[in-house]
Design a protein around this motif. Structure first.
Motif, PDB file in Angstrom:
ATOM      1  N   PHE A  66       0.957  -1.214  -0.023  1.00 32.52           N
ATOM      2  CA  PHE A  66      -0.084   0.032  -0.055  1.00 32.52           C
ATOM      3  C   PHE A  66       0.731   1.131  -0.086  1.00 32.52           C
ATOM      4  N   ALA A  67       1.861   1.412   0.869  1.00 36.96           N
ATOM      5  CA  ALA A  67       2.599   2.603   1.045  1.00 36.96           C
ATOM      6  C   ALA A  67       3.453   2.680  -0.276  1.00 36.96           C
ATOM      7  N   MET A  68       4.148   1.666  -1.023  1.00 33.19           N
ATOM      8  CA  MET A  68       4.576   1.942  -2.220  1.00 33.19           C
ATOM      9  C   MET A  68       3.814   2.251  -3.405  1.00 33.19           C
ATOM     10  N   GLY A  69       2.453   1.943  -3.246  1.00 31.22           N
ATOM     11  CA  GLY A  69       1.304   1.998  -4.164  1.00 31.22           C
ATOM     12  C   GLY A  69       1.121   3.533  -4.108  1.00 31.22           C
ATOM     13  N   VAL A  70       0.931   4.231  -2.826  1.00 33.38           N
ATOM     14  CA  VAL A  70       0.823   5.669  -2.806  1.00 33.38           C
ATOM     15  C   VAL A  70       2.038   6.180  -3.531  1.00 33.38           C
ATOM     16  N   MET A  71       3.159   6.043  -3.211  1.00 25.98           N
ATOM     17  CA  MET A  71       4.542   6.697  -3.404  1.00 25.98           C
ATOM     18  C   MET A  71       4.439   6.657  -5.000  1.00 25.98           C
ATOM     19  N   PHE A  72       4.021   5.592  -5.555  1.00 21.38           N
ATOM     20  CA  PHE A  72       4.094   5.410  -7.020  1.00 21.38           C
ATOM     21  C   PHE A  72       3.239   6.078  -7.712  1.00 21.38           C
ATOM     22  N   PHE A  73       1.888   6.316  -6.846  1.00 21.70           N
ATOM     23  CA  PHE A  73       0.928   7.356  -7.730  1.00 21.70           C
ATOM     24  C   PHE A  73       1.523   8.401  -7.849  1.00 21.70           C
ATOM     25  N   PHE A  74       2.220   9.074  -6.684  1.00 21.11           N
ATOM     26  CA  PHE A  74       2.849  10.522  -7.156  1.00 21.11           C
ATOM     27  C   PHE A  74       3.905  10.261  -7.936  1.00 21.11           C
ATOM     28  N   TYR A  75       4.702   9.251  -8.025  1.00 24.86           N
ATOM     29  CA  TYR A  75       5.942   9.485  -8.903  1.00 24.86           C
ATOM     30  C   TYR A  75       5.110   9.409 -10.233  1.00 24.86           C
ATOM     31  N   ASP A  76       4.189   8.613 -10.585  1.00 23.13           N
ATOM     32  CA  ASP A  76       3.523   8.578 -11.984  1.00 23.13           C
ATOM     33  C   ASP A  76       2.892  10.067 -12.410  1.00 23.13           C
ATOM     34  N   HIS A  77       2.560  10.955 -11.284  1.00 22.40           N
ATOM     35  CA  HIS A  77       2.303  12.107 -11.691  1.00 22.40           C
ATOM     36  C   HIS A  77       3.429  13.306 -11.254  1.00 22.40           C
ATOM     37  N   ARG A  78       4.671  12.801 -11.468  1.00 22.95           N
ATOM     38  CA  ARG A  78       5.933  13.682 -11.116  1.00 22.95           C
ATOM     39  C   ARG A  78       5.768  14.795 -11.915  1.00 22.95           C
ATOM     40  N   ILE A  79       6.507  15.818 -11.261  1.00 20.13           N
ATOM     41  CA  ILE A  79       6.431  17.290 -11.973  1.00 20.13           C
ATOM     42  C   ILE A  79       7.949  17.277 -12.478  1.00 20.13           C
ATOM     43  N   PHE A  80       8.903  16.535 -12.350  1.00 19.99           N
ATOM     44  CA  PHE A  80      10.230  16.560 -12.728  1.00 19.99           C
ATOM     45  C   PHE A  80      10.531  15.480 -13.252  1.00 19.99           C
ATOM     46  N   SER A  81      11.711  15.245 -13.988  1.00 19.04           N
ATOM     47  CA  SER A  81      12.208  13.905 -14.336  1.00 19.04           C
ATOM     48  C   SER A  81      13.799  14.031 -14.350  1.00 19.04           C
ATOM     49  N   TRP A  82      14.383  13.166 -13.828  1.00 12.73           N
ATOM     50  CA  TRP A  82      15.902  13.345 -13.471  1.00 12.73           C
ATOM     51  C   TRP A  82      16.863  12.237 -14.079  1.00 12.73           C
ATOM     52  N   ASP A  83      17.836  12.621 -14.436  1.00 13.04           N
ATOM     53  CA  ASP A  83      18.773  11.691 -15.035  1.00 13.04           C
ATOM     54  C   ASP A  83      19.367  11.090 -13.683  1.00 13.04           C
ATOM     55  N   PHE A  84      19.820   9.918 -13.696  1.00 12.45           N
ATOM     56  CA  PHE A  84      20.385   9.118 -12.796  1.00 12.45           C
ATOM     57  C   PHE A  84      22.019   9.141 -12.534  1.00 12.45           C
ATOM     58  N   THR A  85      22.342  10.678 -12.285  1.00 16.15           N
ATOM     59  CA  THR A  85      23.572  10.902 -12.213  1.00 16.15           C
ATOM     60  C   THR A  85      23.860  10.798 -10.675  1.00 16.15           C
ATOM     61  N   VAL A  86      25.301  11.308 -10.282  1.00 19.70           N
ATOM     62  CA  VAL A  86      25.584  11.378  -8.866  1.00 19.70           C
ATOM     63  C   VAL A  86      24.921  12.467  -7.954  1.00 19.70           C
ATOM     64  N   TRP A  87      24.661  13.433  -8.910  1.00 22.24           N
ATOM     65  CA  TRP A  87      23.741  14.471  -8.314  1.00 22.24           C
ATOM     66  C   TRP A  87      22.409  14.342  -8.000  1.00 22.24           C
ATOM     67  N   TYR A  88      21.874  13.072  -8.861  1.00 27.72           N
ATOM     68  CA  TYR A  88      20.489  12.704  -8.398  1.00 27.72           C
ATOM     69  C   TYR A  88      20.441  12.121  -7.058  1.00 27.72           C
ATOM     70  N   TRP A  89      21.556  11.028  -6.587  1.00 25.39           N
ATOM     71  CA  TRP A  89      21.566  10.436  -5.727  1.00 25.39           C
ATOM     72  C   TRP A  89      21.836  11.400  -4.376  1.00 25.39           C
TER      73      TRP A  89
END
Length: 312
Positions: A66-89
């Motif tokens: 349930f918790a991950m489902g809620v978080m992925f709901f927000f992720y699916d409607h995210r307002i930014f997209s990131w490249d998986f760089t060192v700065w992202y982490w």
């Protein structure tokens, strides 16, 4: 490396490699405590920490989907997209640590959440096993503090992996055997900082809320340095009447229930007894931590002024 952080396997890997590390350092601290006669451990207290950790772990498993489902709901409607760089982490680590600070702050300043969190503080011992003395019901709402990060574009699995790594570090600061970490005292939450957090001395209450970074406490005014002139007293005040498993788990909830059942209370008073600061009372007879600390510093300043006048 990227595969390690991707998906559920990354989270499981963090906990898997941390188990033997935790076991080793806990055993080492137990041996040190025995040889030095420091009396850092108590068998019943350790058993209580294990009991609370298992309850928390079980509820965490139940809530996981349930918790991950809620978080992925927000992720699916995210307002930014990131490249998986060192700065992202790096940014993911910083914002996750901040989200935990906010969670922890609320846990100390709203009574219902304090009733959950108090299980982490009600031990009069402070050792590495105290880090496992979990707030049992926290999995019911913890994900709500991390969901905004998913909305900002951070993958929920990445958030939870970073959070898990932070938890591992947060366990290690539950020790009296490390007195100082040098220059790291200015950057990280250290054992010294966290000893203050677990104190029931008025001066130390509700201080040092961070998990990894101490900067949030310094920014928001919740930092307090360990004072050699004020030895830390661990536990809660007033003490629990006993250490039975149900008392340890339900202590504050029973007090809340007793308060809201008082006859003649307004509905708003009942809500305040649940969500206002611990210590609040409708008739003004109670004291919150801020009120206790205000009186404490007023007495300290008064005594200081009296000493200065005598020496003048």
């Amino acid at each position: 490396m990227m595969e390690f952080f991707t998906g559920e396997n990354g989270l499981e890997s963090v906990y898997a490699w941390s188990i033997p590390v935790h076991a080793t350092i806990i055993l080492a601290e137990m041996i040190y405590s025995h040889v030095s006669e420091a009396k850092l451990y108590n068998g019943k207290d350790v058993a209580t920490s294990v009991y609370l950790a298992l309850l928390n772990f079980g509820l965490d498993l139940i809530m996981k989907a349930f918790a991950m489902g809620v978080m992925f709901f927000f992720y699916d409607h995210r307002i930014f997209s990131w490249d998986f760089t060192v700065w992202y982490w790096l940014i993911c680590f910083v914002v996750t640590d901040f989200a935990y600070y906010v969670l922890h702050y609320v846990d100390h300043h709203s009574r219902a959440f304090w009733a959950v969190h108090i299980t982490h503080h009600n031990s009069e011992y402070f050792n590495l096993t105290t880090g496992f003395r979990s707030p049992v019901l926290q999995p019911l709402y913890r994900y709500l503090y991390f969901s905004p990060l998913a909305f900002l574009g951070f993958n929920p699995w990445h958030i939870m992996v970073v959070y898990a790594i932070g938890q591992v570090y947060g366990t290690w600061v539950h020790t009296q055997t490390v007195k100082s970490m040098g220059f790291l005292e200015y950057i990280l939450v250290t054992p010294s900082h966290h000893r203050v957090h677990h104190a029931c001395n008025i001066k130390y209450l509700d201080r040092n809320m961070g998990m990894c970074l101490i900067i949030w406490d310094k920014i928001f005014g919740t930092f307090e340095k360990e004072d050699p002139n004020v030895p830390v007293k661990y536990g809660i005040y007033p003490k629990m009447p006993d250490n039975k498993p149900d008392t340890v788990l339900l202590y504050e909830w029973r007090k809340i229930w007793k308060d809201i059942k008082q006859p003649g209370l307004k509905f708003s008073d009942r809500i305040n007894y649940i969500f206002n600061s611990p210590g609040w009372r409708h008739d003004g007879t109670g004291k919150t931590v801020r009120q206790y600390q205000k009186d404490y510093w007023a007495r300290k300043n008064k005594n200081k002024n009296q000493v200065q006048k005598k020496s003048a």
